[in-house]
Write a protein that holds these residues in place. Sequence first.
Motif, PDB file in Angstrom:
ATOM      1  N   UNK A   1       5.243  -0.723 -13.607  1.00 46.17           N
ATOM      2  CA  UNK A   1       6.260   0.253 -13.150  1.00 46.17           C
ATOM      3  C   UNK A   1       5.697   1.615 -12.766  1.00 46.17           C
ATOM      4  N   UNK A   2       4.592   2.025 -13.390  1.00 47.27           N
ATOM      5  CA  UNK A   2       4.012   3.322 -13.077  1.00 47.27           C
ATOM      6  C   UNK A   2       3.680   3.454 -11.597  1.00 47.27           C
ATOM      7  N   UNK A   3       3.194   2.348 -10.998  1.00 45.78           N
ATOM      8  CA  UNK A   3       2.752   2.422  -9.607  1.00 45.78           C
ATOM      9  C   UNK A   3       3.914   2.403  -8.616  1.00 45.78           C
ATOM     10  N   UNK A   4       5.109   2.119  -9.105  1.00 48.10           N
ATOM     11  CA  UNK A   4       6.267   2.182  -8.210  1.00 48.10           C
ATOM     12  C   UNK A   4       6.567   3.624  -7.789  1.00 48.10           C
ATOM     13  N   UNK A   5       5.971   4.573  -8.510  1.00 42.59           N
ATOM     14  CA  UNK A   5       6.115   5.970  -8.092  1.00 42.59           C
ATOM     15  C   UNK A   5       5.471   6.209  -6.726  1.00 42.59           C
ATOM     16  N   UNK A   6       4.546   5.308  -6.350  1.00 42.51           N
ATOM     17  CA  UNK A   6       3.869   5.432  -5.061  1.00 42.51           C
ATOM     18  C   UNK A   6       4.605   4.713  -3.936  1.00 42.51           C
ATOM     19  N   UNK A   7       5.767   4.152  -4.252  1.00 36.71           N
ATOM     20  CA  UNK A   7       6.467   3.350  -3.244  1.00 36.71           C
ATOM     21  C   UNK A   7       6.846   4.138  -1.989  1.00 36.71           C
ATOM     22  N   UNK A   8       7.218   5.426  -2.070  1.00 35.47           N
ATOM     23  CA  UNK A   8       7.470   6.164  -0.815  1.00 35.47           C
ATOM     24  C   UNK A   8       6.249   6.179   0.109  1.00 35.47           C
ATOM     25  N   UNK A   9       5.055   6.353  -0.467  1.00 36.74           N
ATOM     26  CA  UNK A   9       3.840   6.281   0.344  1.00 36.74           C
ATOM     27  C   UNK A   9       3.635   4.863   0.870  1.00 36.74           C
ATOM     28  N   UNK A  10       4.000   3.873   0.049  1.00 38.75           N
ATOM     29  CA  UNK A  10       3.880   2.491   0.487  1.00 38.75           C
ATOM     30  C   UNK A  10       4.764   2.191   1.683  1.00 38.75           C
ATOM     31  N   UNK A  11       5.984   2.713   1.660  1.00 38.69           N
ATOM     32  CA  UNK A  11       6.888   2.483   2.795  1.00 38.69           C
ATOM     33  C   UNK A  11       6.368   3.177   4.052  1.00 38.69           C
ATOM     34  N   UNK A  12       5.742   4.346   3.868  1.00 39.04           N
ATOM     35  CA  UNK A  12       5.146   5.028   5.017  1.00 39.04           C
ATOM     36  C   UNK A  12       3.988   4.201   5.570  1.00 39.04           C
ATOM     37  N   UNK A  13       3.122   3.690   4.679  1.00 43.69           N
ATOM     38  CA  UNK A  13       2.019   2.839   5.131  1.00 43.69           C
ATOM     39  C   UNK A  13       2.557   1.622   5.866  1.00 43.69           C
ATOM     40  N   UNK A  14       3.599   1.006   5.325  1.00 44.87           N
ATOM     41  CA  UNK A  14       4.208  -0.181   5.923  1.00 44.87           C
ATOM     42  C   UNK A  14       4.706   0.112   7.332  1.00 44.87           C
ATOM     43  N   UNK A  15       5.350   1.263   7.505  1.00 46.71           N
ATOM     44  CA  UNK A  15       5.894   1.623   8.813  1.00 46.71           C
ATOM     45  C   UNK A  15       4.786   1.904   9.819  1.00 46.71           C
ATOM     46  N   UNK A  16       3.735   2.612   9.379  1.00 46.97           N
ATOM     47  CA  UNK A  16       2.622   2.912  10.276  1.00 46.97           C
ATOM     48  C   UNK A  16       1.907   1.628  10.688  1.00 46.97           C
ATOM     49  N   UNK A  17       1.688   0.708   9.726  1.00 47.17           N
ATOM     50  CA  UNK A  17       1.019  -0.559  10.036  1.00 47.17           C
ATOM     51  C   UNK A  17       1.844  -1.388  11.011  1.00 47.17           C
ATOM     52  N   UNK A  18       3.164  -1.402  10.819  1.00 49.57           N
ATOM     53  CA  UNK A  18       4.027  -2.174  11.714  1.00 49.57           C
ATOM     54  C   UNK A  18       4.018  -1.581  13.120  1.00 49.57           C
ATOM     55  N   UNK A  19       4.032  -0.263  13.212  1.00 48.85           N
ATOM     56  CA  UNK A  19       4.007   0.387  14.527  1.00 48.85           C
ATOM     57  C   UNK A  19       2.659   0.124  15.228  1.00 48.85           C
ATOM     58  N   UNK A  20       1.598   0.174  14.453  1.00 55.69           N
ATOM     59  CA  UNK A  20       0.263  -0.100  15.015  1.00 55.69           C
ATOM     60  C   UNK A  20       0.183  -1.526  15.548  1.00 55.69           C
ATOM     61  N   UNK A  21       0.663  -2.479  14.758  1.00 56.84           N
ATOM     62  CA  UNK A  21       0.604  -3.879  15.201  1.00 56.84           C
ATOM     63  C   UNK A  21       1.485  -4.114  16.418  1.00 56.84           C
ATOM     64  N   UNK A  22       2.632  -3.456  16.472  1.00 53.96           N
ATOM     65  CA  UNK A  22       3.517  -3.599  17.624  1.00 53.96           C
ATOM     66  C   UNK A  22       2.852  -3.110  18.903  1.00 53.96           C
ATOM     67  N   UNK A  23       1.990  -2.104  18.775  1.00 56.94           N
ATOM     68  CA  UNK A  23       1.292  -1.588  19.954  1.00 56.94           C
ATOM     69  C   UNK A  23       0.383  -2.652  20.559  1.00 56.94           C
ATOM     70  N   UNK A  24      -0.230  -3.471  19.714  1.00 56.42           N
ATOM     71  CA  UNK A  24      -1.054  -4.562  20.239  1.00 56.42           C
ATOM     72  C   UNK A  24      -0.183  -5.670  20.806  1.00 56.42           C
ATOM     73  N   UNK A  25       0.941  -5.935  20.135  1.00 52.59           N
ATOM     74  CA  UNK A  25       1.784  -7.043  20.551  1.00 52.59           C
ATOM     75  C   UNK A  25       2.447  -6.795  21.900  1.00 52.59           C
ATOM     76  N   UNK A  26       2.899  -5.569  22.129  1.00 48.69           N
ATOM     77  CA  UNK A  26       3.635  -5.322  23.379  1.00 48.69           C
ATOM     78  C   UNK A  26       2.755  -4.809  24.513  1.00 48.69           C
ATOM     79  N   UNK A  27       1.438  -4.755  24.300  1.00 49.41           N
ATOM     80  CA  UNK A  27       0.530  -4.441  25.387  1.00 49.41           C
ATOM     81  C   UNK A  27       0.177  -2.983  25.539  1.00 49.41           C
TER      82      UNK A  27
END
Length: 352
Positions: free
Chosen positions: A13-39
């Motif tokens: 549970x202690x590491x769930x305090x980092x979840x806001x940063x995790x969601x930011x990482x998740x969003x950045x990774x998804x946006x990065x991958x989408x850039x490759x997918x859509x050309x």
Amino acid sequence: MASWAERWHDGHPLFRLLLPLGRLFEAVAARRRAAWRDGRRTSWRAPVPVIVVGNITVGGTGKTPLTLALVEQLRAAGWRPGIVSRGYGGRATYPCLVLPDADAAVVGDEPLLLARRSGVPVVVDPQRARGVRHLLAGADCDLVICDDGLQHYALARDIEIAVIDGRRGLGSGLPLPAGPLREPPSRLAEVDFRVINGDWLAAGEPPAAAVTMLLEPGEWLPVATAGSTGPVAGTAIAAGAAARSAAAGQAPQPPARVHAVAGIGHPPRFFAMLAAQGYAPVPHAFPDHHAYRAEELRFTPPLPLVMTEKDAVKCAGIAPPDSWFVPVQAMLPADFWQALHSRLADWRPSDA
């Protein structure tokens, strides 16, 4: 008692305090991958087939043994494979061809193990596309295996293989840094093959259509010989073991107590393997890719010392007498190999 690394992986549970940063990482990774997918960003495609072996979690899952098994099987089928790896922990000038007598501190421990065990050209480069170009320019390869490159979309790939640890699964299922996920679990549905390392013991259901890989331990070998180990594959592990063991003394036999050293992604897996063989390991876990000092390998009471092969390539010159390492071979079902060869049929080697 579980280490903090294990608690982080499993979702303390202690590491769930980092979840806001995790969601930011998740969003950045998804946006990065989408850039490759859509050309919007373009991947470089090699003139030969590229197989990427990777995972969607941080930490060791068994990619290196699988890479070695791929080399063995594909070479037997007539291919001339080469390997490109990240070289984590090294400080080479990239791209760098890994020679069998290289220094692990320069090229990285896993690439050096791959070069010595596989006998095929190995290049390290964090920029995988550049590494593949360097490999193909300097070696006669007609297929490339990219070790740990699932998230490196600048390199186009023809086959993706995701490796999952059967003991830990996807851990907490949270994104970095709150948890171990580099990409969401849905990414597993997009890869060509899902390989589970060991029987599925993790919580939840295993990924669909996954195959099981078992790591078969070979005969123990003296750590002093790790610096000179040449191409070793399949039964050659056991065949060469007897002669080398006889030359350096007798390896301990179960139920011996041994000091067990592991500086890998998940050290408990190595300790459990030794226990399953009937040994009584005294565990000494180190961080993944740890740079050992001689004094770190001296333990009390004095007992035989055993380590992973990945550790042994760094410790050949500093390990005490009566030190051993355990090579492993990845065993996969025949239908996996048949499916892989079928996927590669369009690129058959010219001399096959």
